[in-house]
Design an enzyme around this catalytic site. Structure first.
Site, PDB file in Angstrom:
ATOM      1  N   LYS A  65      44.741  42.809  47.177  1.00  0.00           N
ATOM      2  CA  LYS A  65      46.140  42.043  47.169  1.00  0.00           C
ATOM      3  C   LYS A  65      46.652  41.605  46.085  1.00  0.00           C
ATOM      4  O   LYS A  65      47.883  41.358  46.081  1.00  0.00           O
ATOM      5  CB  LYS A  65      45.637  40.877  48.453  1.00  0.00           C
ATOM      6  CG  LYS A  65      44.731  39.950  48.030  1.00  0.00           C
ATOM      7  CD  LYS A  65      44.401  38.843  48.853  1.00  0.00           C
ATOM      8  CE  LYS A  65      43.545  39.175  49.959  1.00  0.00           C
ATOM      9  NZ  LYS A  65      42.152  39.430  49.449  1.00  0.00           N
ATOM     10  N   HIS A 194      35.886  31.129  49.465  1.00  0.00           N
ATOM     11  CA  HIS A 194      37.037  31.025  48.321  1.00  0.00           C
ATOM     12  C   HIS A 194      37.421  29.691  48.124  1.00  0.00           C
ATOM     13  O   HIS A 194      38.069  28.994  49.139  1.00  0.00           O
ATOM     14  CB  HIS A 194      38.026  32.091  48.930  1.00  0.00           C
ATOM     15  CG  HIS A 194      38.882  32.591  47.735  1.00  0.00           C
ATOM     16  ND1 HIS A 194      39.614  31.406  47.017  1.00  0.00           N
ATOM     17  CD2 HIS A 194      39.417  33.617  47.286  1.00  0.00           C
ATOM     18  CE1 HIS A 194      40.279  32.195  46.038  1.00  0.00           C
ATOM     19  NE2 HIS A 194      40.331  33.573  46.205  1.00  0.00           N
ATOM     20  N   GLU A 269      34.965  37.956  44.335  1.00  0.00           N
ATOM     21  CA  GLU A 269      36.140  38.560  44.606  1.00  0.00           C
ATOM     22  C   GLU A 269      37.384  38.420  43.779  1.00  0.00           C
ATOM     23  O   GLU A 269      38.525  37.781  44.355  1.00  0.00           O
ATOM     24  CB  GLU A 269      36.761  38.633  46.284  1.00  0.00           C
ATOM     25  CG  GLU A 269      35.742  38.850  47.060  1.00  0.00           C
ATOM     26  CD  GLU A 269      35.992  38.286  48.617  1.00  0.00           C
ATOM     27  OE1 GLU A 269      37.071  37.312  48.651  1.00  0.00           O
ATOM     28  OE2 GLU A 269      35.153  38.390  49.315  1.00  0.00           O
ATOM     29  N   TYR A 375      49.883  38.776  41.681  1.00  0.00           N
ATOM     30  CA  TYR A 375      50.708  38.376  43.006  1.00  0.00           C
ATOM     31  C   TYR A 375      52.284  38.418  42.629  1.00  0.00           C
ATOM     32  O   TYR A 375      53.021  37.645  42.872  1.00  0.00           O
ATOM     33  CB  TYR A 375      50.371  36.863  43.570  1.00  0.00           C
ATOM     34  CG  TYR A 375      48.853  36.961  43.693  1.00  0.00           C
ATOM     35  CD1 TYR A 375      48.462  37.662  44.866  1.00  0.00           C
ATOM     36  CD2 TYR A 375      48.050  36.212  43.047  1.00  0.00           C
ATOM     37  CE1 TYR A 375      47.172  37.335  45.182  1.00  0.00           C
ATOM     38  CE2 TYR A 375      46.721  36.184  42.919  1.00  0.00           C
ATOM     39  CZ  TYR A 375      45.977  36.749  44.394  1.00  0.00           C
ATOM     40  OH  TYR A 375      44.847  36.741  44.476  1.00  0.00           O
TER      41      TYR A 375
HETATM   42  C1  LIG Z   1      39.687  36.504  50.477  1.00  0.00           C
HETATM   43  C2  LIG Z   1      40.243  36.402  49.173  1.00  0.00           C
HETATM   44  N1  LIG Z   1      39.454  36.926  48.271  1.00  0.00           N
HETATM   45  C3  LIG Z   1      39.994  37.009  46.972  1.00  0.00           C
HETATM   46  C4  LIG Z   1      41.302  36.590  46.681  1.00  0.00           C
HETATM   47  C5  LIG Z   1      41.554  36.602  45.205  1.00  0.00           C
HETATM   48  O1  LIG Z   1      41.706  35.427  44.738  1.00  0.00           O
HETATM   49  P1  LIG Z   1      41.955  35.104  43.097  1.00  0.00           P
HETATM   50  O2  LIG Z   1      43.249  35.950  42.839  1.00  0.00           O
HETATM   51  O3  LIG Z   1      42.019  33.762  43.185  1.00  0.00           O
HETATM   52  O4  LIG Z   1      40.663  35.568  42.344  1.00  0.00           O
HETATM   53  C6  LIG Z   1      42.106  36.194  47.447  1.00  0.00           C
HETATM   54  C7  LIG Z   1      43.301  35.656  47.326  1.00  0.00           C
HETATM   55  O5  LIG Z   1      44.034  35.164  48.295  1.00  0.00           O
HETATM   56  C8  LIG Z   1      41.442  36.083  49.070  1.00  0.00           C
HETATM   57  O6  LIG Z   1      42.283  35.765  49.999  1.00  0.00           O
END
Ligand SMILES: Cc1ncc(COP(=O)(O)O)c(C=O)c1O
Length: 448
Positions: A65, A194, A269, A375
Site C-alpha cells: 500500500k 502495528h 511489514e 504514500y
Molecule cells: C497493516 C499495515 N501494515 C504495514 C503498514 C506499513 O506501515 P509503515 O509504512 O509505517 O511501515 C501499514 C500502513 O498503513 C498497515 O496498515
C-alpha cells in the site's frame, strides 16, 4: 491504486553521479515540463542490507500500500522480501511478478468476501483478523486459512495512528477471539500488531512483543497448538536522515526476552522504510504572484505555483501528515525570502507549503523534494487534468550487473549504461557507496 503497466526502463549510471545531477540534466534538456520522480534502486538495496544487518531474525514483508510502483515491488521481490497485501489487486500485482503465495500475508483485518475467495484460490493462506465477524466470514469462505490475530498497541505518538481503526484489545478481546476461533475450528498461527505509521516511540515494540507472548500462551491453551508467527507490523522511519538502529535494538532485545525459541518466525511489514528515500520529486515553477501583507504594506510574500500539488504527490501533506521540504535545484545566490508553494489545480486547498522561505525563483525554475516515495504515488490523481508524475528509475552500474540477474528483474529492463565522465559534479555519490555491501546481500538472496 495505479499499477504502472508500461515497462519502466532503468537508467544505468556508470561513474560518479547523484540524483540531483541527474535531475539537472533532465530539466536542462529543455523538453521537460511535467513533474517527475527519480527513483534510485540502490537506496532500496542499501536499506534491505541495513535491515538484515540490524534485525537478522526479522523477515521484512513489504507493505505494498505504501507505494505499489511495480519496479519497487519487483526490486524487493528480487531481494527476497515477502509482501503485506491489503486487497485482491495488491495480491494480483505481487503474484503477477512471480512471487509465491507463501511469501504474502493478507494483512487487512477487515476483508471483502470476494477478496478472501481470491486469496484462497491463489493460495495466499495467511491472513489477519481482529473481530468476531471477520472470523465468521473466514469460516464461511476459507476455513483452511492460517490466521494471525491483530492486536492494538499504539506508539505514544505516530505520524498516522492506526489503532483507532484496527487491532483488538490484547487483554479484554483477544483471549475471547482466540477461543472463538478454536470453537469455529479455525487455525490461529500467530499474533500481529502495528504501532502506528511513522511511530516516534521505540519502546512500544517491546510492550507489543510482550503482549504478543502472553497471547501465544493463551492461544496454545485454547487449542491453537501451532502458534508460530509473530508479525511486528510497520512503523519504521524511512527518511534519508533517519535510522532504524535504535528501534532494532529494542526489537532484538524484546525478541530475545520473550521469543528466544527460534521456531517462532518473526516477520515485519515495513512500508515507508523501503519506499520513502528512494524517490526524489522534481517539480517546476510555472507561475508566481507577489502579494503584500494586509498588516504591513512593506512586507511582501511570493506565491509560487508548481506543477504538482495536493491532488498529486503532495496528497501526503493531507493524508500522511508529511512535512515536505522544497530545495531549489540550482542555487542562484539570492537570499531566502518569505513565500508559499501551491499546486497547479484551481482548488484553494491545493497548498504544498503555506509559509516557507526560498531564494527568489523564476518561472521555469525547478524545486526538488526528497524522501517522497511513501504514500504519495498510489494516492495521486490527475484532478483538473494535471498528470501524476512519471518515475525515472536509475541504478549504479555496479549494482545493475547483479540486479539484472535476479528474477523478477531482467536484463531487458536496464537501459544501456550511461558513462558519467565529470568528477566535478558537486554532490556526486562516493564510488564505494552502492557496491560494497551488495555482494553479501545478493549471495544471501540467491540462497532463498
Ligand atoms: C497493516 C499495515 N501494515 C504495514 C503498514 C506499513 O506501515 P509503515 O509504512 O509505517 O511501515 C501499514 C500502513 O498503513 C498497515 O496498515
Amino acid at each position: 491504486m495505479k499499477v504502472v503497466e508500461e515497462e519502466q526502463l532503468i537508467t544505468v549510471m556508470d561513474g560518479p553521479w547523484s540524483t540531483t545531477d541527474l535531475i539537472r540534466e533532465i530539466v536542462e534538456s529543455g523538453t521537460q515540463e511535467d513533474p517527475f520522480y527519480v527513483m534510485d534502486l540502490g537506496e532500496v538495496v542499501a536499506r534491505y542490507h541495513r535491515w538484515k544487518e540490524l534485525m537478522p531474525r526479522v523477515e521484512p514483508f513489504y507493505a505494498v500500500k505504501c507505494n505499489d510502483d511495480k519496479l519497487l515491488v519487483s526490486t524487493l521481490a528480487a531481494l527476497g522480501t515477502g509482501f503485506d497485501c491489503a486487497s485482491k489487486a495488491e495480491i494480483e500485482l505481487v503474484t503477477s511478478i512471480g512471487v509465491a503465495p507463501d511469501r504474502i500475508i493478507f494483512a487487512n483485518p477487515a476483508k471483502m468476501a470476494s477478496h478472501i475467495r481470491f486469496a484462497s484460490a491463489v493460495g495466499v493462506d495467511v491472513m489477519t483478523f481482529d473481530s468476531e465477524t471477520e472470523l465468521m466470514k473466514i469460516k464461511q469462505y476459507m476455513p483452511h486459512a492460517q490466521l494471525v490475530i491483530r492486536i492494538r498497541c499504539d506508539a505514544a505518538s505516530a505520524q498516522c495512528p492506526l489503532g483507532i481503526k484496527f487491532g483488538c484489545d490484547p487483554v479484554t478481546e483477544a483471549p475471547r477471539l482466540l477461543k472463538l476461533a478454536a470453537v469455529f475450528g479455525l487455525d490461529v498461527i500467530g499474533v500481529s500488531f502495528h504501532v502506528g505509521s511513522g511511530a516516534s516511540e521505540t519502546d512500544v515494540y517491546a510492550r507489543a512483543i510482550a503482549l504478543s507472548r502472553a497471547l501465544f500462551l493463551v492461544g496454545h491453551n485454547v487449542g491453537h497448538k501451532a502458534m508460530r508467527i509473530l508479525d511486528i507490523g510497520g512503523g519504521f522511519p524511512g527518511g534519508t536522515h533517519t535510522s532504524i538502529q535504535e528501534v532494532s535494538a529494542v526489537i532484538n532485545s524484546a525478541l530475545e526476552e520473550h521469543f528466544p525459541d527460534r521456531s517462532v518466525r518473526v516477520i515485519a511489514e515495513p512500508g515507508r522504510y523501503f519506499a520513502a528515500a528512494a524517490y526524489t520529486l522534481a517539480a517546476m515553477v510555472h507561475a508566481k504572484r507577489e502579494v503584500t501583507s494586509k498588516e504591513c504594506a512593506d512586507e511582501t510574500h511570493t506565491m509560487y505555483f508548481i506543477n504538482d500539488g495536493v491532488y498529486g504527490s503532495f496528497n501526503c501533506v493531507l493524508y500522511d501528515h508529511q512535512h515536505v521540504v522544497a530545495e531549489p535545484l540550482n542555487d542562484n545566490g539570492s537570499v531566502p525570502a518569505p513565500c508559499s508553494v501551491w499546486g497547479p489545480t484551481c482548488d484553494g486547498l491545493d497548498c504544498v507549503l503555506p509559509a516557507t522561505r526560498l531564494p527568489s525563483l523564476a518561472i521555469g525554475d525547478w524545486l526538488i523534494f526528497r524522501d517522497m516515495g511513501a504514500y504519495t504515488l498510489p494516492v495521486a490523481s490527475p484532478f483538473n487534468g494535471f498528470p501524476v508524475p512519471t518515475v525515472r528509475p536509475v541504478v549504479d552500474a555496479r549494482l545493475a550487473c547483479i540486479l539484472k540477474e535476479l528474477r523478477p528483474l531482467s536484463a531487458s529492463q536496464f537501459a544501456a549504461g550511461r558513462v558519467v565522465e565529470s568528477p566535478a559534479l558537486g554532490t556526486s555519490r562516493p564510488a564505494s557507496r552502492a557496491a560494497s555491501p551488495c555482494r553479501a546481500v545478493f549471495v544471501e538472496c540467491a540462497l532463498k
